[in-house]
Design a protein around this motif. Sequence first.
Motif, PDB file in Angstrom:
ATOM      1  N   TYR A   1      40.554  40.421  30.444  1.00  0.00           N
ATOM      2  CA  TYR A   1      40.416  39.181  31.213  1.00  0.00           C
ATOM      3  C   TYR A   1      41.680  38.335  31.095  1.00  0.00           C
ATOM      4  O   TYR A   1      42.257  37.906  32.097  1.00  0.00           O
ATOM      5  N   HIS A   2      42.120  38.130  29.853  1.00  0.00           N
ATOM      6  CA  HIS A   2      43.231  37.201  29.635  1.00  0.00           C
ATOM      7  C   HIS A   2      44.516  37.694  30.316  1.00  0.00           C
ATOM      8  O   HIS A   2      45.248  36.897  30.910  1.00  0.00           O
ATOM      9  N   PHE A   3      44.763  38.988  30.212  1.00  0.00           N
ATOM     10  CA  PHE A   3      46.001  39.520  30.782  1.00  0.00           C
ATOM     11  C   PHE A   3      45.803  40.043  32.206  1.00  0.00           C
ATOM     12  O   PHE A   3      46.737  40.551  32.821  1.00  0.00           O
ATOM     13  N   GLY A   4      44.571  39.922  32.709  1.00  0.00           N
ATOM     14  CA  GLY A   4      44.306  40.365  34.078  1.00  0.00           C
ATOM     15  C   GLY A   4      44.820  39.353  35.091  1.00  0.00           C
ATOM     16  O   GLY A   4      45.022  38.183  34.764  1.00  0.00           O
ATOM     17  N   ASP A   5      45.013  39.821  36.324  1.00  0.00           N
ATOM     18  CA  ASP A   5      45.449  38.878  37.363  1.00  0.00           C
ATOM     19  C   ASP A   5      44.212  38.220  37.997  1.00  0.00           C
ATOM     20  O   ASP A   5      43.064  38.486  37.609  1.00  0.00           O
ATOM     21  N   GLY A   6      44.427  37.386  38.993  1.00  0.00           N
ATOM     22  CA  GLY A   6      43.339  36.635  39.621  1.00  0.00           C
ATOM     23  C   GLY A   6      42.200  37.517  40.100  1.00  0.00           C
ATOM     24  O   GLY A   6      41.031  37.283  39.732  1.00  0.00           O
TER      25      GLY A   6
ATOM     26  N   ALA B   1      36.644  39.502  39.486  1.00  0.00           N
ATOM     27  CA  ALA B   1      35.677  40.610  39.474  1.00  0.00           C
ATOM     28  C   ALA B   1      34.705  40.475  38.308  1.00  0.00           C
ATOM     29  O   ALA B   1      33.525  40.809  38.436  1.00  0.00           O
ATOM     30  N   PHE B   2      35.201  39.997  37.165  1.00  0.00           N
ATOM     31  CA  PHE B   2      34.294  39.793  36.023  1.00  0.00           C
ATOM     32  C   PHE B   2      33.131  38.885  36.432  1.00  0.00           C
ATOM     33  O   PHE B   2      31.972  39.170  36.149  1.00  0.00           O
ATOM     34  N   TRP B   3      33.477  37.777  37.082  1.00  0.00           N
ATOM     35  CA  TRP B   3      32.438  36.805  37.434  1.00  0.00           C
ATOM     36  C   TRP B   3      31.568  37.303  38.578  1.00  0.00           C
ATOM     37  O   TRP B   3      30.347  37.147  38.571  1.00  0.00           O
TER      38      TRP B   3
END
Length: 450
Positions: free
Chosen positions: A263-268, A273-275
Amino acid sequence: MIACENEYYDVVGIGFGPSNLSLSISLEEHHANVLTAPLSAAFFERQPSFGWHRNMLLPSATMQISFLKDLVTFRNPVSRFSFVSFLHDQGRLAQFVNRKDFFPPRQEFHQYLEWAESKMANVVSYDSAVTGIRLPPDHTHGPADHVRLDVRDTVGGGTRQIKARNVVVSTGLQPRMPDGITRDAAVWHSSEFLGRYGRTDPAKLRSVAVVGAGQSAAEITKFLHEKLPHAQVHAILPSYGYSVADDTPFANQVFDAEAVDDYHFGDGPARDAFWRYHRNTNYGVVDDADIRHLYQVVYDEDVTGVKRLHYSNLTKVDSVQKAGERRRVQLRSLRGQDLKPLDVDVIVFATGYDTMDPTALLGDLDRHCLRDESGRHRVTRDYRLVTTPELACGIYLQGGTEHTHGLTSSLLSNIAVRSGEIADSIIQRRAEREVVPVAAGTPTAVHETL
Ligand code: FDA
Ligand code: NAP
């Protein structure tokens, strides 16, 4: 850890819920395992004693996570502060295993937290609310290596100031009411439920309503229906029905420690997608067993013809007005725009929580804390607020980092690992500042060696 006579601490924790309790243990275990000078630490909690969502400790409620996701195990599986150690200490380990159930009752988990807290009582002050964090008054130029905190004695009323090289804010979720509706003696939020209920004469509750379709709403609806056999219980759902909390294994991976990196290093788009796909692991959802129980109650009442549990689905509360001791609730159906009145003795809004926001506590200091393009605090991987160079001390967040660290931010799932990471970061920064001697071959933190 050591107490500090002049009230100048390496670490000050604001709030002493499970997150900062876990941090206090992490600091303690680090000191016990590593040959560095101990850190001085103090935690301030506004409640009179330890309490974890006490007003929702309903008799039959169970935990929503495995007992292994306790204060320590995922960081240090051999910790003496684990849930298994607690069970062993209570002489209940065999009985717990015989249950073949990963999810302890919430009341038992609360006992576990109190048991762990009792071993850390030397670092926490109760009845102590932190009301502000400030730069030192004599600070004129160069980076400030500490901040001052105002700590108000909630019993005596006095305020004292302390100094901290690092602050860890962990003040928890904020109860959320619908716009335009305020709490009073008959209009409750779920976060105050058992306290309010305990001060009410149950015989006087002949018509009650519960708003919301999340776990709190389902549990309170079930509780009221069981405890008030003489009462009509109205469940007001914004949805068509309760939706089940997805706790299946693939989805559950969003609560793994590794998911924080993704999540932290993922882009927008990755973060979105997580949410988009996994919000239903936690928000506005209910345990399968509770849904089935409530449906069975409705069914049984249909069979007997004695109806006490009434559902209004696709419905929201438009307004609540005083009608003597009672309240007149105007319900707005999403099917049309018609309003329908409902008179109740009590209405409980189980309408959820806002995430932790440190802005008010930071006050003027907030202008040194950088924000992203959406106006949210920027937070580094080690949960530290990104600040201007004027602020050299660390301000860490346990909670309120959904936008930078993902779904575990407000939950218990990752607190053992997260508090270890924060302890590591504080210790590492101190080492860089002071070049504290570390014995050769000595690990820098317990959780890195396990
Ligand atoms: P928490 O809210 O527990 O503690 C914050 C503390 O800070 C409080 O004690 C508060 O008094 C104190 N405080 C606030 N402001 C202060 C100030 N200015 N000065 C001093 N003290 C201050 N999650 C999960 O993973 N599994 C579960 O089973 C559950 N169950 C659950 C049940 C219910 C009813 C709710 C509402 C929530 C959960 N949760 C949960 C989510 C919940 O957020 C989580 O369990 C923990 O409470 C998070 O711990 P914290 O210490 O971060 O906050
Ligand atoms: P929640 O999951 O956020 O659910 C809030 C509910 O209220 C949602 O159905 C929401 O609908 C509804 N709502 C919000 N505003 C509304 C409005 N104006 N009118 C009508 N409905 C409205 O909150 P929660 O149930 O309190 O759960 C919060 C956290 O506590 C979760 O992590 C949960 O797992 C945890 N919890 C755990 C336990 C346990 O461990 N046994 C017990 C209770 C809670 P929308 O979705 O449409 O906004």
